[in-house]
Every structure is written in C-alpha cells, then in structure tokens.
Design a protein around this motif. Structure first.
Motif, PDB file in Angstrom:
ATOM      1  N   PHE A 275     -22.475 -13.937 -30.026  1.00  0.00           N
ATOM      2  CA  PHE A 275     -22.224 -15.358 -29.769  1.00  0.00           C
ATOM      3  C   PHE A 275     -21.415 -15.518 -28.491  1.00  0.00           C
ATOM      4  O   PHE A 275     -20.816 -14.566 -27.994  1.00  0.00           O
ATOM      5  N   SER A 276     -21.359 -16.743 -28.015  1.00  0.00           N
ATOM      6  CA  SER A 276     -20.466 -17.009 -26.891  1.00  0.00           C
ATOM      7  C   SER A 276     -19.021 -16.822 -27.380  1.00  0.00           C
ATOM      8  O   SER A 276     -18.749 -16.929 -28.566  1.00  0.00           O
ATOM      9  N   PRO A 277     -18.106 -16.562 -26.468  1.00  0.00           N
ATOM     10  CA  PRO A 277     -16.770 -16.115 -26.896  1.00  0.00           C
ATOM     11  C   PRO A 277     -15.974 -17.188 -27.646  1.00  0.00           C
ATOM     12  O   PRO A 277     -15.047 -16.872 -28.386  1.00  0.00           O
ATOM     13  N   LEU A 278     -16.321 -18.445 -27.465  1.00  0.00           N
ATOM     14  CA  LEU A 278     -15.470 -19.486 -28.038  1.00  0.00           C
ATOM     15  C   LEU A 278     -15.941 -19.942 -29.421  1.00  0.00           C
ATOM     16  O   LEU A 278     -15.418 -20.895 -29.972  1.00  0.00           O
ATOM     17  N   VAL A 279     -16.884 -19.273 -29.954  1.00  0.00           N
ATOM     18  CA  VAL A 279     -17.413 -19.664 -31.251  1.00  0.00           C
ATOM     19  C   VAL A 279     -16.324 -19.478 -32.317  1.00  0.00           C
ATOM     20  O   VAL A 279     -15.468 -18.599 -32.193  1.00  0.00           O
ATOM     21  N   THR A 280     -16.346 -20.336 -33.309  1.00  0.00           N
ATOM     22  CA  THR A 280     -15.383 -20.148 -34.397  1.00  0.00           C
ATOM     23  C   THR A 280     -16.079 -19.401 -35.520  1.00  0.00           C
ATOM     24  O   THR A 280     -17.294 -19.320 -35.561  1.00  0.00           O
ATOM     25  N   LYS A 281     -15.272 -18.902 -36.410  1.00  0.00           N
ATOM     26  CA  LYS A 281     -15.836 -18.133 -37.500  1.00  0.00           C
ATOM     27  C   LYS A 281     -16.800 -18.990 -38.315  1.00  0.00           C
ATOM     28  O   LYS A 281     -17.906 -18.566 -38.659  1.00  0.00           O
ATOM     29  N   THR A 282     -16.356 -20.212 -38.586  1.00  0.00           N
ATOM     30  CA  THR A 282     -17.198 -21.097 -39.388  1.00  0.00           C
ATOM     31  C   THR A 282     -18.533 -21.335 -38.722  1.00  0.00           C
ATOM     32  O   THR A 282     -19.585 -21.218 -39.340  1.00  0.00           O
ATOM     33  N   SER A 283     -18.474 -21.634 -37.429  1.00  0.00           N
ATOM     34  CA  SER A 283     -19.744 -21.954 -36.781  1.00  0.00           C
ATOM     35  C   SER A 283     -20.616 -20.715 -36.663  1.00  0.00           C
ATOM     36  O   SER A 283     -21.843 -20.796 -36.722  1.00  0.00           O
ATOM     37  N   ALA A 284     -19.989 -19.554 -36.510  1.00  0.00           N
ATOM     38  CA  ALA A 284     -20.777 -18.324 -36.456  1.00  0.00           C
ATOM     39  C   ALA A 284     -21.527 -18.119 -37.766  1.00  0.00           C
ATOM     40  O   ALA A 284     -22.699 -17.741 -37.780  1.00  0.00           O
ATOM     41  N   ILE A 285     -20.843 -18.407 -38.836  1.00  0.00           N
ATOM     42  CA  ILE A 285     -21.477 -18.205 -40.145  1.00  0.00           C
ATOM     43  C   ILE A 285     -22.597 -19.210 -40.356  1.00  0.00           C
ATOM     44  O   ILE A 285     -23.683 -18.866 -40.821  1.00  0.00           O
ATOM     45  N   ASN A 286     -22.344 -20.433 -39.963  1.00  0.00           N
ATOM     46  CA  ASN A 286     -23.413 -21.433 -40.053  1.00  0.00           C
ATOM     47  C   ASN A 286     -24.597 -21.010 -39.207  1.00  0.00           C
ATOM     48  O   ASN A 286     -25.751 -21.139 -39.619  1.00  0.00           O
ATOM     49  N   ALA A 287     -24.282 -20.498 -38.049  1.00  0.00           N
ATOM     50  CA  ALA A 287     -25.350 -20.076 -37.143  1.00  0.00           C
ATOM     51  C   ALA A 287     -26.188 -18.976 -37.773  1.00  0.00           C
ATOM     52  O   ALA A 287     -27.415 -18.984 -37.692  1.00  0.00           O
ATOM     53  N   ILE A 288     -25.506 -18.053 -38.421  1.00  0.00           N
ATOM     54  CA  ILE A 288     -26.244 -16.952 -39.031  1.00  0.00           C
ATOM     55  C   ILE A 288     -27.124 -17.456 -40.162  1.00  0.00           C
ATOM     56  O   ILE A 288     -28.267 -17.018 -40.323  1.00  0.00           O
ATOM     57  N   THR A 289     -26.608 -18.395 -40.908  1.00  0.00           N
ATOM     58  CA  THR A 289     -27.429 -18.977 -41.967  1.00  0.00           C
ATOM     59  C   THR A 289     -28.699 -19.576 -41.388  1.00  0.00           C
ATOM     60  O   THR A 289     -29.791 -19.348 -41.884  1.00  0.00           O
ATOM     61  N   LYS A 290     -28.504 -20.320 -40.277  1.00  0.00           N
ATOM     62  CA  LYS A 290     -29.673 -20.926 -39.638  1.00  0.00           C
ATOM     63  C   LYS A 290     -30.613 -19.863 -39.115  1.00  0.00           C
ATOM     64  O   LYS A 290     -31.833 -19.965 -39.242  1.00  0.00           O
ATOM     65  N   LEU A 291     -30.015 -18.852 -38.511  1.00  0.00           N
ATOM     66  CA  LEU A 291     -30.823 -17.786 -37.929  1.00  0.00           C
ATOM     67  C   LEU A 291     -31.672 -17.106 -39.000  1.00  0.00           C
ATOM     68  O   LEU A 291     -32.872 -16.879 -38.825  1.00  0.00           O
ATOM     69  N   LEU A 292     -31.051 -16.822 -40.136  1.00  0.00           N
ATOM     70  CA  LEU A 292     -31.783 -16.153 -41.210  1.00  0.00           C
ATOM     71  C   LEU A 292     -32.930 -17.027 -41.706  1.00  0.00           C
ATOM     72  O   LEU A 292     -34.005 -16.537 -42.018  1.00  0.00           O
ATOM     73  N   ARG A 293     -32.661 -18.323 -41.725  1.00  0.00           N
ATOM     74  CA  ARG A 293     -33.721 -19.237 -42.148  1.00  0.00           C
ATOM     75  C   ARG A 293     -34.881 -19.221 -41.160  1.00  0.00           C
ATOM     76  O   ARG A 293     -36.044 -19.210 -41.534  1.00  0.00           O
ATOM     77  N   TRP A 294     -34.510 -19.212 -39.894  1.00  0.00           N
ATOM     78  CA  TRP A 294     -35.539 -19.194 -38.850  1.00  0.00           C
ATOM     79  C   TRP A 294     -36.379 -17.917 -38.959  1.00  0.00           C
ATOM     80  O   TRP A 294     -37.606 -17.955 -38.884  1.00  0.00           O
ATOM     81  N   ILE A 295     -35.705 -16.809 -39.157  1.00  0.00           N
ATOM     82  CA  ILE A 295     -36.435 -15.535 -39.250  1.00  0.00           C
ATOM     83  C   ILE A 295     -37.383 -15.557 -40.437  1.00  0.00           C
ATOM     84  O   ILE A 295     -38.528 -15.131 -40.341  1.00  0.00           O
ATOM     85  N   LYS A 296     -36.885 -16.096 -41.529  1.00  0.00           N
ATOM     86  CA  LYS A 296     -37.719 -16.185 -42.725  1.00  0.00           C
ATOM     87  C   LYS A 296     -38.996 -16.961 -42.424  1.00  0.00           C
ATOM     88  O   LYS A 296     -40.094 -16.579 -42.814  1.00  0.00           O
ATOM     89  N   LYS A 297     -38.792 -18.051 -41.688  1.00  0.00           N
ATOM     90  CA  LYS A 297     -39.928 -18.912 -41.369  1.00  0.00           C
ATOM     91  C   LYS A 297     -40.928 -18.209 -40.453  1.00  0.00           C
ATOM     92  O   LYS A 297     -42.135 -18.363 -40.582  1.00  0.00           O
ATOM     93  N   GLU A 298     -40.405 -17.417 -39.533  1.00  0.00           N
ATOM     94  CA  GLU A 298     -41.248 -16.783 -38.512  1.00  0.00           C
ATOM     95  C   GLU A 298     -41.700 -15.380 -38.897  1.00  0.00           C
ATOM     96  O   GLU A 298     -42.324 -14.689 -38.093  1.00  0.00           O
ATOM     97  N   GLU A 299     -41.328 -14.984 -40.085  1.00  0.00           N
ATOM     98  CA  GLU A 299     -41.549 -13.606 -40.520  1.00  0.00           C
ATOM     99  C   GLU A 299     -42.936 -13.054 -40.168  1.00  0.00           C
ATOM    100  O   GLU A 299     -43.076 -11.948 -39.662  1.00  0.00           O
TER     101      GLU A 299
END
Lengths: 233, 665
Positions: free
Chosen positions: B599-623
């Motif tokens: 992630f970019s350096p200023l990301v917060t922990k919360t947003s990183a986790i949200n991002a990962i959730t989204k990312l996993l969803r995206w991967i699932k969709k594009e599997e």
C-alpha cells in the motif's frame, strides 16, 4: 507439413559457430547466439525440393542425440574453428562416429569457421554482406589470431573420412572441393558452402525418386527396417 | 523433497506449543507434540525475546541508514504477533467480511503487545551471542530428543559436539572466503562502503558476457549481491555466477575444505553467518552448491535457490548420470558436459532474483477470458500423437494453458519448479528463434532420472512471443510432434488465436479499484479439487513507483523479507503489518491463500484491511480469468510397443536412463 526430401546435418564442437553459419545463410546476418540445446530443425526450400537442416548442439551433454539427428542424412557438415586445433581433433574423435547412421552415400563437407580471425581475405566484408548493410563491424585486421588449422589438415581429414567410410576417393567429390574455410561473421564462403551442398544432394533426391523410394526420413520406415534402411538404393 | 517435511513439522511444533489448545483442535495433528516438549519450550523462549526481533531491528537499521529520515511508525511492523494471527487464520472465516473484521481485531490486540516487544529488544545487549547460545542449546535438545537430526541448522548440528566457542568460530571464515584469492579485506567493517544501492550495481553489471571474464580479485567482484558457486565433491569448480571458475579454484578449495571438515565430524555444514554475509551450503549427491549473499534473504530462501540451481543442472544431465559419472571418476570435470550451459544457469539466477514465481513456488499465468483459454486448450487437446504427455502454450514468459496426458495426471503432477526450469530454458535459448528445437530434458521433480524430449517452437516469428512446448517420451518422435505443431498452427490461424493472444494484457492494479493498493501477490491454496496439479499465483503489473528497476527490486526484497518471516522455520507468522519508509506492506497467510500486499505509506490499518477485503472479493470475481481453473487432459491412446522401442533404440547415454515412466503409458 512439407515433407523434407533430404537431410543435412551440421556437426562440430561447442562454440565453433554452427548456429552462426546457418543463421548467416538463412537470415543474412551475424548475431550473438546462445549455446544451442539439443538440435534445431530448419526447412529450406531449394528449388522444388525441401531440404531439412539439423543444427545440432556441440555440447558433449547432447552427444547421445547425435546419431538420431544423423540418421539417414544425405550430407554432413563437420565444422571446426580455424583458431582452435582441439575443435578440429574432436571431429575425428567424437563426431565422425555419429555419422555411422547417415546415408551410405552421404556427402561430407569439412568447414573451418571463423576464418575472419586469421585471414585477410575473409575479414574484408564480403560484397554480399556489404550489400546487406551488415551492422557488425568488420573484424580489426591488425590483430590476427594464430591460425591453428590449415586447409591441408582438412583435406587430409577428408581423405581419412573416405577411408573410414570405405569409399573410393575417385568416386567421391575431390577433397579440395569439399573443404571450406568460412566466416559466419563476414559471410565469407557461407553461401558457397550451403549452395554447393544443396546442389550435390539434388541428384541423390532424383535417384531416390526414380527408384520410387522415399528418401524422406520417415520415422515409421526407419523404425520398421532399422537405421540403415535408407541406404539400400 | 525430504527436506520439506521436517520443516513443516517444526513449524507445526512451535505453533502448537505456544497456543496449544486452539491449534490442536484446528490442525488435529497432535502426534509430534508429545514427543518433543522440551524442544518446544526452548523454541518458544527463543521466540519471545530473541532472534526475530533482532533480525527485524537490523532490517530497520539498514533501511534507516539509507534514508536518515526516521520513520515514525518504526515499531508498527512489530505487529506480527503469532497468537492473534493463528486464531485468525485458524478459524477460516467463512465470509470475506468476517475475515476482515477478525484481522482488525487481531491487529488491535496486537497493539497492546507492542510496548513489550520494543522493551525486549532494547534489553538485549549482545544479540549475536545470545542467538548463538540459544541455538546451541536448542541444538543439543534436538539431538537428545530425536537421536539423529540431519536436517537442523548448521549451528545446531555443529554445536552438538563442539563447544560454543567452536560454533562461533564458524562465523569467522566468511570474510576470508569472499576475498581469499586477492588481498582480502581485514575486517567486515570497512566493506560495505560500495555503491549506495547494491541493486544498481547488480542491474548495471548484468550485461552478459563480461561476467565470465570478470576479475575475481577486484573489489567489484566482491561487491556482487549474491554469488553462487557449484563444485564437485573433489573440490573441482563447476560453475560460478560471476568470474571464471578456473580463477576461483582456490576459493572453491576453501569451500570444500569447510564442507569436509564439518563432514569429518559426521555433521553437515549448513550455513555461516558473518556480519554482512550469509554463506549457505547445499550438498546434493556429488555436488556442493554454495551461495554467498549479502542481501537480506533468509537462509531458507537461499537454500531453495541453490536447490533450483541443482535442479537446472539435473534437468540437463539427470541425477542418475551425474551420480554415475562421479562414481566412476571422482575428479571428473563436469564442465565438459555443461559447457555452454552457463548461460542457462546465469539466466536462472537472474530469473530467481526478479521473478516472484520462485519465491512463491507457483506459476504465473496470463489472465485470459476463460472462453479464449478453453479454445486454446481445445486446440492443444486435438493435436496429439502417441507418447505426447504435455502440451504447453506460453506467451510473454507466462503460462497460457497446459494440457496433460490423462495417465500422467493421475500418477503425478507437474510441479511449478519443473515448469520454471522449462520457462528458463526457453528464455535462455530464445536467441535463435526461427527453428524448431528438439532436445532431451529432465524434469527433476517429476522424475530425476528420466528424460523427456521437448519440442520448442515459436508460433509467431519474427516477434517470438508465443511459444509452444510439447513434451514427448519418445526420442524419435520429432517429426510426429512437429506435425502436431502444424496442426496447432493451422487451427490457431482459422480461429485467429494469435491476434487474440497478442491483445492480452496483464492487468493493472487500478482495475481492482482499491485506492492506496499499489501491488499484490495472491496465491490460492484451494483452486478446485480436481486441478490441484499446478500451484498458481496472480499479480498485477508493477507500475509506478515500481516502474524503475531499482524500485522493483526494492519491493521484491521487501516481499522476500515478509515471506521469510511468514515461513520462518523457528517462528512462522500468519500476519504481518509492516510499515516501511516508502510503503506499507501487509502479508497474510491462511489455510486458503497466501497474500502479500503493498500500500501507499500513509494507509491506515483499518483502510488496509478494508482494502484487502475488497481485493479478495475482486479476485474471487475474476478467478476464472486469473487462474487456470480446469486444466484439460487428453489421452494419446498409447501404443506401448512404440514407447518401449523408443527406449531401446540405441546405446546412447540417454536411453540407459530411460525409466519406468515409459511403461506407465
């Protein structure tokens, strides 16, 4: 697939320039190649005929495959490096035995490559190379390497090969005509080499055709009747 | 791979000790725990106040040296407390959202541990000695418990019959090793004054040929980030990544002396740590492989790379023939057989240093709509001939599709490592692309003693980006395999496949639609059951700021670091949140996947986790697009007589090593 009519094999030690020779002939330029793995197959259209060319790896590692590439070959090009005596000696020690599986009337050519390193005449860019605007600089003529193998050695080897093959010298091509000194880098003698050989194998194709025998290296046929099948003409 | 097993076990043990109750239930493998309680206790003590913290500190320090600017979140990367992670991973959250939530909790909890950790690290005055001592004790325990343990660290095994002083002595030879051919440097201190970025040096020097002629006494030679040497048991040089092996024969002699010295005590040398170098030894049959690295890579990773080098050698010669050669003649010069192959090994090492496939032991396939992939597979499926076992289509060095013979797929699977070796071979021999290559090749993980015959040809000369690879077990099958290629070419022409392939782009991280996410690597463990044969991973193109080679290497180094922490044999982790100067990284491994994100350096922990959730969803969709989901098979309706005749066809060396595999078909 176009059935190849005849097979030509290039043999020789590592780093004598087998791939470069072929590359110079087919693509009209010289470039750095990496060491060949196994063998590379090319199909050359020569008039109405398809000539298959096997560019083999010089590495000892692939030695075991050599006889397979040579099976039924109508022409074998034994290549050495004029600046390296060992590469010349290897031809007799290692590579000659591989040609046992070649066609019995196989034509041999002995080719000393890298002539540009030792001979003035070879290093002057060949008119043809010049026409193609070869980007590679012509070798510096001031520092010539010591030539370790002269053409007489090659002629002597050719005669020994004929003896080994139990062929009559008189019935075969003159030794002088079958020994070449080439330079893949400058293009010197490269076309001459390949075109001479192609012309020489054509009568063989015609003879085979006339006899109704497929000279093509047909896998099934080879297997059925053993490796020497293609020699019965 | 006998080595993997004990390591896994070790990991399991250390895990299960510290968090006994939840893990036992989760993993249901209680067996090893009971036998090894003492060892485990030692292990966990070590964890709490010892080496991992130190390791991280030195990592931070190295970063700081370069940057001078102090990172505020310096300690934030300590949030890799295993306990929480284990819970998190162990529970296998059902939905992605839940997973994210749990991770959040885990991270929060971890926060409270932070202070303890920093304290612990400050209290440590002489870390190195402590580690040594700890490891020694550990080693002793090891031996007492299990009787024999060949597979432990060098320091462990050495310490079993040497005193502590002895084992620390092993730390010293390294500098001598590195410079023994020239006027070597006095101490480790003044060494690192070289180029500010080792990567610059590495990328600049990679211009081929010159490497062989490099002056091995020059300072620049010593400054290479990673040296790799291969020698025979008789001490004969076989390969050196930089410089001529001949010139290095005395250096290699010293290496061999080290190996045999430790061997004489019935031990196996594994590694030497000096202040800034790691020297890792791998012995494989009659070959000794040595890596001298001054990067931050873990010993485990270096060991794996050496293993790859060994496999590449085996892929050219087979294990059996290498063994036979040295049985017959101990001081045989293997370079005779490998002459010309140095570039393949050079290529492999560069490949390993720049491509995460090796790190992850997974194959990177090109994202492709499943309909196009299916149509390509179908083309391959139709063009078959007896004894053909694998048909592989490659574009831009990535896998497009792979089709396997039915009988093969049931008996064995193609390991990613074997495919990597094939890809490397293709890369290394791509200079002359017009012809059709026919070469014997051994796939060491599939069968280290047998040859396949590989047909390699480019389908789109002169661009040469789409490569067809057909593997047959019949040495004589060139013409029939070449005929398959004609048919494939023909079908591809009618379907316009080449144009479709040319249009394929790897994807950009922007397409994921998650802000602050710069890059990631995702390796699933559970692609549908029926295609477990090939581990894959997916990763977007490296884009700015990682478009420069130097930055790319820097990111890759950080991934490697996270990977080493996650897969540490003494203290495996499940979750790491790492704040670095220029980016924030989060690595997470569960039973379903392994994920590294940047992630970019200023990301917060919360947003990183949200991002990962989204990312996993995206991967699932594009599997379906990102992975090869259902690799097709074909049956080449074997003609057994033909196969066996191929094997007996001559008295060649290759044939002698032909193997039982043929009889399977």
């Amino acid at each position: 697939m176009k059935k190849p009519d005849v097979k030509l094999v290039i043999l020789g030690d590592v780093n004598v320039g087998k791939t470069s020779l072929l590359h110079r002939y087919t693509e009209r330029r010289f470039k750095d190649t990496v060491s060949t793995v196994g063998g590379a197959f090319f199909l050359k259209q020569w008039g109405p005929y398809n000539i298959s060319i096997w560019d083999t790896a010089g590495r000892e590692q692939f030695h075991g495959l050599g006889s397979m590439y040579c099976r039924g070959a109508a022409a074998v090009v034994l290549t050495y490096d004029v600046t390296n005596w060992q590469s010349f000696a290897e031809l007799e020690d290692r590579f000659l035995a591989l040609t046992d599986t070649a066609s019995a009337d196989c034509i041999f050519a002995i080719v000393g490559n890298k002539a540009d390193l030792t001979d003035e005449c070879a290093s002057v860019p060949h008119p043809e190379a010049e026409r193609d605007a070869c980007p590679c600089p012509s070798p510096v003529s001031t520092t010539k390497s010591h030539k370790q193998v002269v053409k007489e050695d090659a002629v002597a080897l050719y005669k020994r090969i004929l003896k080994y093959k139990m062929l009559e010298e008189k019935q075969c091509q003159a030794a002088e005509a079958m020994c070449f000194e080439t330079s893949a880098k400058s293009g010197y003698n490269v076309d001459l080499l390949f075109e001479t050989l192609f012309d020489m194998v054509v009568p063989g194709i015609l003879r085979k055709r006339a006899e109704g025998l497929s000279q093509t290296v047909d896998l099934m046929e080879c297997k059925g009747t053993g490796p020497k099948s293609s020699c019965c003409y | 791979m006998d080595r993997k097993h004990p390591e896994n076990e070790e990991a399991l043990q250390s895990k299960s000790l510290s968090w006994c109750s939840p893990c036992l239930i989760d993993h249901a493998e209680p067996a090893p725990i009971s036998t090894n309680v003492t060892l485990d206790v030692g292990d966990s003590e070590l964890d709490l106040d010892g080496p991992s913290l130190i390791e991280r500190d030195s990592f931070d320090n190295e970063l700081l040296e370069k940057q001078t600017e102090v990172v505020i979140a310096e300690r934030a990367d300590n949030i890799d407390d295993d306990e929480k992670e284990d819970k998190c991973g162990g529970l296998h959250a059902e939905s992605l959202d839940q997973e994210g939530e749990q991770m959040q909790n885990a991270l929060n909890e971890v926060d409270s541990y932070k202070s303890t950790f920093s304290l612990a690290s400050k209290v440590q005055p002489k870390e190195d000695e402590c580690i040594q001592k700890d490891k020694c004790e550990l080693g002793k325990l090891d031996i007492e418990d299990e009787g024999s343990s060949e597979d432990r660290d060098l320091s462990d095994s050495v310490s079993t019959d040497n005193t502590l002083e002895d084992s620390s002595e092993f730390g010293r030879p390294a500098p001598v090793l590195a410079g023994s051919t020239g006027n070597h440097i006095e101490g480790p201190g003044g060494r690192m004054s070289g180029p500010s970025s080792p990567l610059l040096e590495q990328s600049g020097g990679s211009s081929a040929l010159s490497h062989r002629d490099e002056d091995v006494t020059a300072e620049s030679w010593r400054l290479h980030r990673k040296h790799v040497f291969v020698l025979s048991e008789a001490g004969k040089p076989i390969y050196s990544r930089y410089g001529n092996e001949e010139a290095l024969s005395s250096t290699m002699g010293v290496m061999m002396a080290l190996v045999s010295f430790v061997q004489s005590g019935e031990n196996v040398i594994r590694s030497i740590y000096s202040e800034d170098h790691k020297v890792v030894f791998v012995q494989q049959g009659p070959l000794v492989l040595v890596s001298v690295s001054r990067g931050r890579q873990s010993e485990q990773q270096l060991r794996k790379e050496l293993q790859y080098v060994y496999y590449q050698i085996i892929s050219m010669l087979t294990q059996g023939s290498v063994a036979r050669i040295f049985e017959r003649k101990k001081n045989y010069d293997l370079r005779r057989l490998l002459a010309g192959s140095e570039k393949i090994l050079d290529g492999l090492l560069n490949f390993v240093d720049s491509d995460p496939s090796f790190l992850l032991s997974a194959v990177h396939c090109l994202p492709l709509s499943s309909s196009l992939r299916d149509s390509l597979s179908l083309i391959l499926q139709k063009a078959i001939t007896p004894n053909l076992v694998f048909s592989i289509l490659i574009a831009k060095n990535q896998l497009l599709t792979i089709v396997q013979e039915k009988a093969v797929i049931e008996d064995a699977r193609l390991e990613p490592a074997d495919l990597h070796l094939l890809l490397n071979l293709i890369r290394a021999s791509s200079a002359f692309q017009a012809g059709e290559i026919w070469t014997p090749i051994c796939l060491p993980l599939f069968n280290p003693d047998g040859y396949f015959y590989a047909y390699i040809s480019y389908l789109d000369p002169p661009e040469c980006t789409v490569c067809l690879l057909l593997l047959s077990t019949d040495k004589e099958a060139f013409y029939s395999v070449a005929e398959c290629k004609r048919r494939i070419e023909e079908s591809m022409r009618t379907q316009n496949s080449l144009q479709s392939i040319a249009a394929i782009q790897s994807y950009s991280v922007v397409q994921v639609g998650v802000s602050d996410l710069r890059h990631f690597m995702y390796k699933p463990f559970d692609v549908p059951d029926n295609c477990k044969q090939l581990t894959q991973f997916t990763s977007p193109e490296m884009e700015a700021p990682y478009s420069i080679e130097e930055e790319r290497h820097r990111l890759f180094d950080m991934y490697r670091y996270l990977h080493s922490r996650i897969h540490s044999s003494s203290r495996p982790l499940k979750l790491i949140y790492h704040v670095a100067e220029k980016e924030t990284l989060l690595a997470w491994v569960t039973s379903k996947f392994e994920l590294y994100t940047c992630f970019s350096p200023l990301v917060t922990k919360t947003s990183a986790i949200n991002a990962i959730t989204k990312l996993l969803r995206w991967i699932k969709k594009e599997e379906d697009r990102l992975f090869i989901r259902y690799p097709p098979k074909y049956s080449t309706t074997p003609n057994p007589s033909k196969g066996s005749r191929g094997a007996k066809g001559g008295s060649d060396r290759q044939d002698m090593t032909d193997n039982g595999f043929l009889s399977l078909l």
